[in-house]
Design a protein around this motif. Structure first.
Motif, PDB file in Angstrom:
ATOM      1  N   GLY A  58      25.662  12.119   2.179  1.00  0.00           N
ATOM      2  CA  GLY A  58      25.666  10.853   2.904  1.00  0.00           C
ATOM      3  C   GLY A  58      26.180  10.934   4.320  1.00  0.00           C
ATOM      4  N   HIS A  59      27.265  11.702   4.544  1.00  0.00           N
ATOM      5  CA  HIS A  59      27.819  11.777   5.898  1.00  0.00           C
ATOM      6  C   HIS A  59      26.802  12.368   6.871  1.00  0.00           C
ATOM      7  N   GLY A  60      26.107  13.414   6.453  1.00  0.00           N
ATOM      8  CA  GLY A  60      25.113  14.032   7.325  1.00  0.00           C
ATOM      9  C   GLY A  60      23.911  13.153   7.584  1.00  0.00           C
ATOM     10  N   HIS A  61      23.623  12.244   6.661  1.00  0.00           N
ATOM     11  CA  HIS A  61      22.473  11.357   6.800  1.00  0.00           C
ATOM     12  C   HIS A  61      22.844   9.976   7.342  1.00  0.00           C
ATOM     13  N   ASP A 112      37.533   1.799   0.881  1.00  0.00           N
ATOM     14  CA  ASP A 112      36.506   0.850   0.437  1.00  0.00           C
ATOM     15  C   ASP A 112      35.092   1.407   0.486  1.00  0.00           C
ATOM     16  N   LEU A 113      34.942   2.639   0.967  1.00  0.00           N
ATOM     17  CA  LEU A 113      33.625   3.290   0.985  1.00  0.00           C
ATOM     18  C   LEU A 113      33.808   4.717   0.470  1.00  0.00           C
ATOM     19  N   VAL A 114      33.397   4.939  -0.779  1.00  0.00           N
ATOM     20  CA  VAL A 114      33.671   6.201  -1.470  1.00  0.00           C
ATOM     21  C   VAL A 114      32.378   6.971  -1.692  1.00  0.00           C
ATOM     22  N   LEU A 115      32.382   8.249  -1.344  1.00  0.00           N
ATOM     23  CA  LEU A 115      31.240   9.128  -1.580  1.00  0.00           C
ATOM     24  C   LEU A 115      31.595  10.098  -2.699  1.00  0.00           C
ATOM     25  N   HIS A 116      30.898   9.972  -3.822  1.00  0.00           N
ATOM     26  CA  HIS A 116      31.113  10.864  -4.958  1.00  0.00           C
ATOM     27  C   HIS A 116      30.178  12.070  -4.825  1.00  0.00           C
TER      28      HIS A 116
END
Length: 303
Positions: A58-61, A112-116
């Motif tokens: 997600g971070h890269g996109h 409040d914004l979690v990337l699993h």
């Protein structure tokens, strides 16, 4: 099922139709549902968790940015790409987010914004769940969405082929394969473009169709122009330098001889791809990864 050209070619932003466009639409859908159900003013906090591929890459996109912009009410088609990054940084710095531009709440980006990175939801690799809570911490609403590719989004109530509502619009000239399409052109004497125009009339008037297509072409042209004029390092951490602007200057210096036609086609596609990577405005055609191909072919045809 029936698919309109405006479903396949949609105006959005980069760098990914499934990781950027889809999550932005999903977050906006969630915020609008809060408003429609009379819950927006009661909302004190919102939490988003990204799973599977959305969480892993997600971070890269740009997925977190897309979620924040969607919560503020932006859509991929109209979001201001020039100010988007600054607005997201302001949300992070101030710890506040304005849902739909109507209701400001506290927002802790790290909590409040979690990337699993290693968790996935059951129905698709691109899953995300959003929750809204009131001031006491009681849950007001939760929804799970899946970004299924090409910017299309389905929620948890419409997963599985047996539960997704397909467009059953009756077309004048229905077909399922390329062979069937060619057979119809022979039987009717219509060109492919004329036959497709007749099918599009099932949804819109000819004036609306032509205006919509010209808007798509305008965005494609602007994307190529921007990509051929901007230099610097692309976002994402890999330190990839833009090349289209330098290549454009070199080709212009060599002249527009037909001998350079293939170089120009490559340049047009590269310009779009770099704009896509930079989070710019592109036309999903039919995915962001392929967004440079049709603009390149059309520019070649015209030039």
């Amino acid at each position: 099922m029936a698919i309109s050209v405006f479903d396949l070619f949609s105006i959005g932003i980069g760098p990914s139709s499934s990781h950027t466009v889809g999550p932005m639409r999903a977050a906006r859908m969630f915020a609008r549902r809060l408003r429609n159900e009379g819950l927006l003013e009661k909302t004190a906090t919102v939490r988003t968790e990204l799973y599977g591929s959305l969480g892993a890459t997600g971070h890269g996109h740009g997925t977190p940015k897309a979620v924040l912009l969607g919560l503020t009410g932006d859509s991929p088609r109209t979001v201001d790409v020039e100010t988007a990054d600054a607005r997201v940084e302001a949300i992070k710095a101030e710890g506040r987010i304005d849902l739909l531009g109507e209701h400001e709440i506290a927002f802790d980006f790290d909590k409040d914004l979690v990337l699993h990175r290693r968790k996935a939801l059951p129905y698709h690799a691109n899953g995300m769940t959003l929750w809204a809570y009131d001031a006491s911490g009681a849950e007001l609403l939760s929804k799970t969405y899946y970004s299924v590719g090409g910017g299309f989004v389905v929620d948890e109530e419409a997963v599985g082929a047996d539960r997704i509502k397909l467009d059953d619009t009756v077309l004048k000239y229905p077909f399922r394969t390329g062979d069937e399409l060619l057979r119809l052109t022979k039987e009717t004497g219509l060109s492919i473009s004329s036959l497709m125009l007749e099918n599009e009339r099932a949804w819109r008037t000819e004036e609306e169709i032509r205006a919509g297509l010209l808007e798509i072409w305008r965005v494609m042209r602007e994307c190529v122009r921007r990509g051929m004029s901007r230099e610097g390092i692309l976002p994402g951490g890999l330190k990839v330098r833009r090349r289209a602007a330098v290549s454009a200057r070199q080709l212009r210096a060599e002249g527009d001889a037909p001998a350079h036609a293939m170089e120009w086609i490559t340049l047009y596609a590269m310009a779009v791809n770099e704009e896509n990577a930079a989070g710019g405005r592109v036309v999903t055609a039919p995915t962001n990864g392929a967004a440079g191909i049709i603009p390149a072919v059309l520019h070649y045809y015209i030039n």
